[in-house]
Design a protein around this motif. Structure first.
Motif, PDB file in Angstrom:
ATOM      1  N   ASP A  14      -2.175   8.144  10.813  1.00  0.00           N
ATOM      2  CA  ASP A  14      -2.991   7.436   9.839  1.00  0.00           C
ATOM      3  C   ASP A  14      -4.213   6.805  10.520  1.00  0.00           C
ATOM      4  O   ASP A  14      -4.100   6.239  11.606  1.00  0.00           O
ATOM      5  CB  ASP A  14      -2.122   6.339   9.195  1.00  0.00           C
TER       6      ASP A  14
ATOM      7  N   PHE B 188     -10.676  -1.725   1.620  1.00  0.00           N
ATOM      8  CA  PHE B 188     -10.247  -1.914   0.233  1.00  0.00           C
ATOM      9  C   PHE B 188     -11.079  -3.006  -0.469  1.00  0.00           C
ATOM     10  O   PHE B 188     -10.674  -3.527  -1.504  1.00  0.00           O
ATOM     11  CB  PHE B 188      -8.761  -2.293   0.183  1.00  0.00           C
TER      12      PHE B 188
ATOM     13  N   ARG C  73      -6.641   5.509  -6.650  1.00  0.00           N
ATOM     14  CA  ARG C  73      -5.991   6.732  -6.179  1.00  0.00           C
ATOM     15  C   ARG C  73      -4.746   7.104  -6.976  1.00  0.00           C
ATOM     16  O   ARG C  73      -4.125   8.126  -6.707  1.00  0.00           O
ATOM     17  CB  ARG C  73      -5.663   6.568  -4.689  1.00  0.00           C
TER      18      ARG C  73
ATOM     19  N   HIS D 172      -3.808  12.480  -1.017  1.00  0.00           N
ATOM     20  CA  HIS D 172      -3.408  11.360  -1.870  1.00  0.00           C
ATOM     21  C   HIS D 172      -4.479  10.278  -1.987  1.00  0.00           C
ATOM     22  O   HIS D 172      -4.303   9.322  -2.732  1.00  0.00           O
ATOM     23  CB  HIS D 172      -2.100  10.759  -1.343  1.00  0.00           C
ATOM     24  N   ASP D 173      -5.554  10.409  -1.223  1.00  0.00           N
ATOM     25  CA  ASP D 173      -6.622   9.396  -1.275  1.00  0.00           C
ATOM     26  C   ASP D 173      -7.852   9.858  -2.034  1.00  0.00           C
ATOM     27  O   ASP D 173      -8.738   9.043  -2.319  1.00  0.00           O
ATOM     28  CB  ASP D 173      -7.064   9.042   0.155  1.00  0.00           C
TER      29      ASP D 173
ATOM     30  N   ARG E 160       1.281  13.200  11.398  1.00  0.00           N
ATOM     31  CA  ARG E 160      -0.081  13.000  10.919  1.00  0.00           C
ATOM     32  C   ARG E 160      -0.337  11.522  11.211  1.00  0.00           C
ATOM     33  O   ARG E 160       0.425  10.652  10.792  1.00  0.00           O
ATOM     34  CB  ARG E 160      -0.138  13.319   9.421  1.00  0.00           C
TER      35      ARG E 160
ATOM     36  N   ASP F  54       0.855  -1.189   0.000  1.00  0.00           N
ATOM     37  CA  ASP F  54       0.000   0.000   0.000  1.00  0.00           C
ATOM     38  C   ASP F  54       0.897   1.247   0.000  1.00  0.00           C
ATOM     39  O   ASP F  54       0.633   2.221   0.684  1.00  0.00           O
ATOM     40  CB  ASP F  54      -0.937  -0.016   1.216  1.00  0.00           C
TER      41      ASP F  54
ATOM     42  N   HIS G 113      -1.912  -0.473  11.742  1.00  0.00           N
ATOM     43  CA  HIS G 113      -1.524  -1.767  11.170  1.00  0.00           C
ATOM     44  C   HIS G 113      -0.053  -1.732  10.785  1.00  0.00           C
ATOM     45  O   HIS G 113       0.504  -0.668  10.544  1.00  0.00           O
ATOM     46  CB  HIS G 113      -2.370  -2.077   9.936  1.00  0.00           C
TER      47      HIS G 113
END
Ligand code: NOJ
Length: 560
Positions: A232, A177, A420, A357-358, A230, A92, A135
Motif C-alpha cells: 500500500d 482524504f 469510492r 477499489h480506489d 501488494r 478505512d 500507517h
C-alpha cells in the motif's frame, strides 16, 4: 542487501508455493528462475468485503472466497490479490490495521486463511496479500503506547512534531482524504502526522525498530506460504527529514482533490524510500526468487519506474495506473505505451491496470461497450495485467445515496465525486436475492441491473463480457506472443489503436476501435481474425484493410 536466491531456498521448497510453481511450469513448459511466474500471469483483485458473504452479515469473508475459487480457475486467472483482511476498526475498511498478524473476525480466522491458501494453491492459484506499511490504526498497540507519553519507547515509531511558532501545525502537509495531515494530541502536546485519516497515523520508517517489526510481519505471512504482497502507498513511506513545506501546485483545479493543491515532493517519494523497498524485496528473496513484490504508486512515469530499484532490486511490479488516468484516445494511449516502454529499466517487466477499489470502474469511465475493447487492450498489452473483481462481467459504478455513504474519503470531501463506494459494491453472481452475494443486508447496495449483469447469466451467453474475458484469458495463456512477446506499435488514428505482439514463431495484430463509429486501418500484412470483441468474424482473412465496427477490437494472426 540480500540478493534473490536462485535456485530455490530450502524455506521455499518447504512451502506450498513451490507446488504451485511446478504446476505452472508443467503447464507452460517454462522453468523457474528463467521466466518468473508473474511475468506470464494475470492477477485478479478481490475486495473481500464485497466478494462473497457466507455468514449472512452482509460483508464478504474468507470462506466466501474459498467457495468462489473454482470460478476463478474457470475464469482463467493465475493469482489473487486480496485487499486487507487483518484486524481493523475499519475506519478505512481494512487499510487501518490494529493487528498485522491476525484476521479480522468479520473475514474469518487464521485457520480460515490457511485453508484458503491451501485450497488456492491446490488449484494452482497464487495468493497475494495487501501489506499496509505506511500507517497503522490509531488503535494499534504501538500507537496506543506511543501516544501515552513522550518518553514511551514506542513514541518514535510514529511521526511527532512540535507546533509551528504560531501554535499551528508544523508545516503545510495535507491529508490525501482532505484537510490537515497533522493531528494535535492534547495529552502529550505534540502533533502526529497522518497521510490519510487521523485514525491512520503514519509509521516512522526512519526508525530501525519500525523496519524490524514490519519486516517480521512479512516473515509471518511468508512463512505461512503466501506468494507475495501488494504494498500500500509505497511511495509515501519516507518523508522529508527536514519537514519542509510542499510547494503549491500551479495546475490545481477544483476538479482535483484538495490535497493536490500542493505538490507532495517533501511528504512523499523521497530518495531514501528506495532503500526500504529493496529491504522488503530482500525479505521476500529469503524465500526464493518466486515471491512477488508489487508497489502501489501513483507517480509520473519517470518517477514510477525508479521503484524497480537500483539493479532491479526494488519492486518486481510498480503498479502502472496510467491507463486509469489517461484520456481514452488512441493517440494519447499509444504515446503513453511508448513512453512507458521507453522508461522501463533494462529487464524491468511492465504491468497494466484498468480499475481498482480506489478509482471508478472502467465500464463507468468508457461505457459498457467500450469496456470490452478495454479488456482486450488490458489482456494483450505487454506486461502483467490486473483485473478488478466484477470488471469481467462489466460491472459499473453504483450510485450510493448520501445517507448510505461508507467511504471516509466521500465523508470528508462530500459531493465532489471522489467517493469510492460506487466501485466497491457486491459482486453480482446470479439473479437471486442480493445477486447471490449475501443472505443478509449487504454493506453497500447491489447494482440495480444485477438481475441481468451477473456471472450466471453471462456464463451461458457466448457473446457476454464474461465469455469475452474467458476467451481472452485462455488465448493469452496459450500464446507466448501475447504474454512475453515483443510489443511494436503499428497505427494510431483518432480512434484506432493497433499494435503487434510477436515472438519468433507467432505474430498477432491487435486493433482496437476506441470510439463508437466504424473505422478502418491498413494492416501491416495479410492476416486472419482469430478473436474479436463482438464474438463473430473469426477466421476471416484480411488482405489490406481491416474494417472495425464501432467499439470493436480484433486480434488477428499475421499470415506471412
Ligand atoms: C491506498 C488504498 O488503495 C486505499 O484504499 C486506502 O484508502 C489508502 N491507501 C490508505 O491506506
Amino acid at each position: 542487501m540480500t540478493a534473490d536466491v536462485d535456485p530455490v531456498s530450502s524455506k521455499q521448497k518447504a512451502s506450498v508455493g513451490i507446488q504451485v510453481h511446478s504446476r505452472s511450469e508443467k503447464a507452460t513448459g517454462r522453468q523457474a528462475g528463467t521466466d518468473a511466474w508473474w511475468r506470464h500471469s494475470v492477477i485478479y483483485q478481490i475486495y473481500p468485503r464485497s466478494f462473497q458473504d457466507t455468514n449472512d452479515d452482509g460483508i464478504g469473508d474468507l470462506r466466501g472466497i474459498v467457495d468462489r475459487l473454482d470460478y476463478l480457475t474457470w475464469l482463467g486467472v493465475d493469482a489473487i490479490w486480496i485487499s486487507p483482511i487483518f484486524c481493523s476498526p475499519m475506519a478505512d475498511f481494512g487499510y487501518d490495521i490494529s493487528d498485522y498478524r491476525n484476521i479480522d473476525p468479520r473475514f474469518g480466522t487464521l485457520e480460515d486463511f490457511d485453508h484458503l491458501l491451501a485450497e488456492a494453491h491446490r488449484r494452482g492459484l497464487r495468493v497475494l496479500l495487501d501489506y499496509v506499511p505506511n500507517h497503522t490504526s490509531d488503535r494499534h498497540p504501538w500507537f496506543l503506547a506511543a501516544r501515552s507519553a513522550r518518553d514511551d519507547p514506542h513514541r518514535d515509531m510514529y511521526i511527532w512534531r512540535d507546533p509551528a511558532p504560531d501554535g499551528g501545525p508544523p508545516n503545510n502537509w495535507q491529508s490525501d482524504f482532505g484537510g490537515d495531515a497533522w493531528q494535535w494530541d492534547e495529552a502529550t502536546e505534540q502533533y502526529y502526522y497522518h497521510a490519510y485519516l487521523k485514525e491512520q497515523p503514519d509509521l516512522n520508517w526512519r526508525n530501525p525498530l519500525v523496519r524490524k517489526e514490519m519486516y517480521d510481519v512479512l516473515h509471518f505471512w511468508l512463512d505461512r506460504g503466501v506468494d507475495g504482497f501488494r504494498v500500500d502507498v509505497m511511495w509515501h513511506l519516507i518523508k522529508d527529514d527536514l519537514f519542509r513545506d510542499n510547494p503549491p501546485n500551479p495546475d490545481w483545479t477544483e476538479a482535483m482533490p484538495p490535497h493536490k493543491k500542493v505538490l507532495q515532493i517533501y511528504s512523499a517519494d523521497r530518495p531514501e524510500v528506495h532503500d526500504v523497498v529493496s529491504e522488503m524485496r530482500g525479505v521476500l528473496a529469503e524465500y526464493g526468487a518466486d515471491r512477488l513484490l508489487i508497489g502501489e504508486i501513483y507517480l509520473p512515469l519517470e518517477r514510477l519506474v525508479a521503484y524497480y530499484g537500483r539493479d532491479l532490486r526494488g519492486a518486481h511490479l510498480p503498479f502502472n495506473f496510467h491507463l486509469i488516468t489517461a484520456p481514452w484516445e488512441a493517440r494519447h494511449i499509444e504515446r503513453q505505451i511508448d513512453e512507458y516502454e521507453a522508461a522501463l529499466p533494462e529487464g524491468g517487466w511492465p504491468n497494466w491496470v484498468l480499475s481498482n477499489h480506489d478509482k471508478p470502474r472502467i465500464a463507468a469511465r468508457v461505457g459498457r461497450e467500450q469496456a470490452r475493447v478495454a479488456a482486450m487492450m488490458l489482456l494483450t498489452l505487454r506486461g502483467t495485467p490486473t483485473v478488478y473483481y466484477g470488471d469481467e462481467i462489466g460491472m459499473s459504478n453504483v450510485a450510493v445515496p448520501p445517507g448510505n455513504v461508507r467511504d471516509p474519503f466521500e465523508r470528508q470531501v462530500p459531493g465532489r465525486g471522489f467517493g469510492r463506494d460506487p466501485q466497491r459494491t457486491p459482486m453480482q453472481w446470479d439473479s437471486t436475492t442480493n445477486a447471490g452475494f449475501s443472505a443478509g443486508i449487504p454493506w453497500l447496495p447491489i447494482a440495480s441491473d444485477a438481475a441481468d449483469v451477473n456471472v450466471e447469466a453471462q456464463s451461458s451467453d457466448p457473446r457476454s463480457m464474461l465469455s469475452l474475458y474467458r476467451k481472452l484469458l485462455s488465448f493469452r495463456r496459450r500464446s507466448d506472443a501475447l504474454t512475453i512477446g515483443r510489443y511494436t506499435k503499428v497505427h494510431a488514428s483518432k480512434c484506432v489503436l493497433a499494435y503487434l505482439r510477436e515472438t519468433e514463431s507467432e505474430r498477432y495484430l491487435v486493433a482496437l476501435n476506441l470510439g463508437p463509429q466504424p473505422a478502418e486501418m491498413t494492416v501491416p500484412g495479410p492476416c486472419r481474425r482469430v478473436l474479436d470483441t463482438s464474438g463473430g468474424g473469426a477466421g476471416q482473412r484480411i488482405q489490406e484493410t481491416l474494417r472495425l465496427a464501432g467499439n470493436e477490437g480484433v486480434v488477428a494472426e499475421m499470415i506471412d
